[in-house]
Write an enzyme that holds these catalytic residues in place. Structure first.
Site, short mmCIF file in Angstrom:
data_model
loop_
_atom_site.label_atom_id
_atom_site.label_comp_id
_atom_site.label_asym_id
_atom_site.label_seq_id
_atom_site.Cartn_x
_atom_site.Cartn_y
_atom_site.Cartn_z
N ASP A 100 0.86 -1.19 0.00
CA ASP A 100 0.00 0.00 0.00
C ASP A 100 0.90 1.24 0.00
OD1 ASP A 100 -2.11 1.73 0.24
OD2 ASP A 100 -2.60 1.23 2.31
N ASP A 156 -6.90 -9.07 6.64
CA ASP A 156 -7.88 -8.97 7.72
C ASP A 156 -8.38 -7.54 7.93
OD1 ASP A 156 -5.41 -7.91 8.83
OD2 ASP A 156 -6.39 -8.01 10.78
N ARG A 162 -9.70 -13.28 7.51
CA ARG A 162 -8.49 -13.85 6.89
C ARG A 162 -8.78 -15.15 6.15
NH1 ARG A 162 -3.89 -11.16 8.70
NH2 ARG A 162 -3.87 -10.44 10.85
P1 IMP Z 1 2.03 -0.44 3.79
O1 IMP Z 1 3.15 -0.57 4.79
O2 IMP Z 1 1.29 0.84 3.90
O3 IMP Z 1 2.45 -0.74 2.37
O4 IMP Z 1 0.90 -1.46 4.19
C1 IMP Z 1 1.04 -2.80 4.21
C2 IMP Z 1 0.17 -3.38 5.29
O5 IMP Z 1 -1.01 -2.60 5.53
C3 IMP Z 1 -0.33 -4.74 4.86
O6 IMP Z 1 0.56 -5.76 5.24
C4 IMP Z 1 -1.66 -4.83 5.55
O7 IMP Z 1 -1.47 -5.34 6.85
C5 IMP Z 1 -2.16 -3.41 5.67
N1 IMP Z 1 -3.14 -3.06 4.61
C6 IMP Z 1 -3.02 -2.10 3.67
N2 IMP Z 1 -4.11 -2.06 2.88
C7 IMP Z 1 -4.95 -3.02 3.33
C8 IMP Z 1 -6.26 -3.49 2.92
O8 IMP Z 1 -6.88 -3.02 1.95
N3 IMP Z 1 -6.78 -4.51 3.64
C9 IMP Z 1 -6.14 -5.09 4.71
N4 IMP Z 1 -4.92 -4.68 5.12
C10 IMP Z 1 -4.33 -3.66 4.44
#
Ligand code: IMP
Length: 177
Positions: A100, A156, A162
């Site tokens: 993300d 989740d 999950r």
């Molecule tokens: P980042 O560090 O912002 O790239 O986010 C990664 C983590 O955010 C993932 O491993 C998820 O735990 C959580 N995450 C981001 N978007 C979602 C979503 O749409 N659904 C569930 N978890 C999400």
């Protein structure tokens, strides 16, 4: 539980079929080399298992549990459970459920590179490109998705959903209560 899903994005069959394609590509890229799959707990587990089923390469499984602090540009990573394997001189493929903002993978990749792995690459089940804040690209991704909150196949909300055998968009009323 299924009633909380607004739209199914990817079915179990679609996920398996893309895993078969991706596994072929990974096998070619690492031909004749050892590979350690590093799953980020807990969301990556179903994807990691599905992907690994189709790999011909000799792989080891290892897992990490990390969380990053909430500052938007913060790089602080808390390691809750570290790897068991010594990755020095090894090929590492980090397996993530969703990319993300890129914060988690940015931090994890940097940390593993400092341990002198031979290579550190990233495979993610889902890539939410619009969410990106950190300069981070996946080397392999199963599907690109729009900027929506998704659950299932490991993903989740508050530890629920999950076990759904598909990836779906969660209804807003289920996470904005
Ligand atoms: P980042 O560090 O912002 O790239 O986010 C990664 C983590 O955010 C993932 O491993 C998820 O735990 C959580 N995450 C981001 N978007 C979602 C979503 O749409 N659904 C569930 N978890 C999400």
């Amino acid at each position: 539980m299924h009633n909380d899903i607004k739209e199914i994005l990817f079915t179990e069959d679609q996920i398996r079929n893309r895993c078969i394609e991706l596994a072929k590509q990974i096998d070619e890229d690492y031909k004749g080399q050892d590979l350690i799959l590093v799953g980020l707990l807990k969301g990556s587990v179903p994807f990691m298992v599905e992907l690994a089923k189709h790999l011909q390469s000799d792989v080891k499984f290892d897992f990490m549990s990390v969380s990053s602090y909430d500052g938007v540009q913060s790089k602080t990573l808390v390691v809750r459970q570290d790897l068991k394997e010594d990755i020095r001189g090894k090929n590492v493929l980090i397996v993530e459920d969703i990319l993300d903002t890129g914060k988690t993978l940015y931090n994890v990749k940097e940390m593993l590179e400092k341990r002198n792995a031979r290579s550190v690459k990233i495979v993610t089940m889902l890539d939410k490109e619009e969410g990106r804040v950190f300069d981070m690209k996946a080397d392999y991704s199963l599907f690109k998705i729009p900027n929506a909150f998704v659950v299932g196949f490991g993903l989740d909300f508050n530890e629920r959903y999950r076990q759904l055998p598909y990836v779906g968009i969660l209804k807003e009323e289920c996470y904005k209560k």
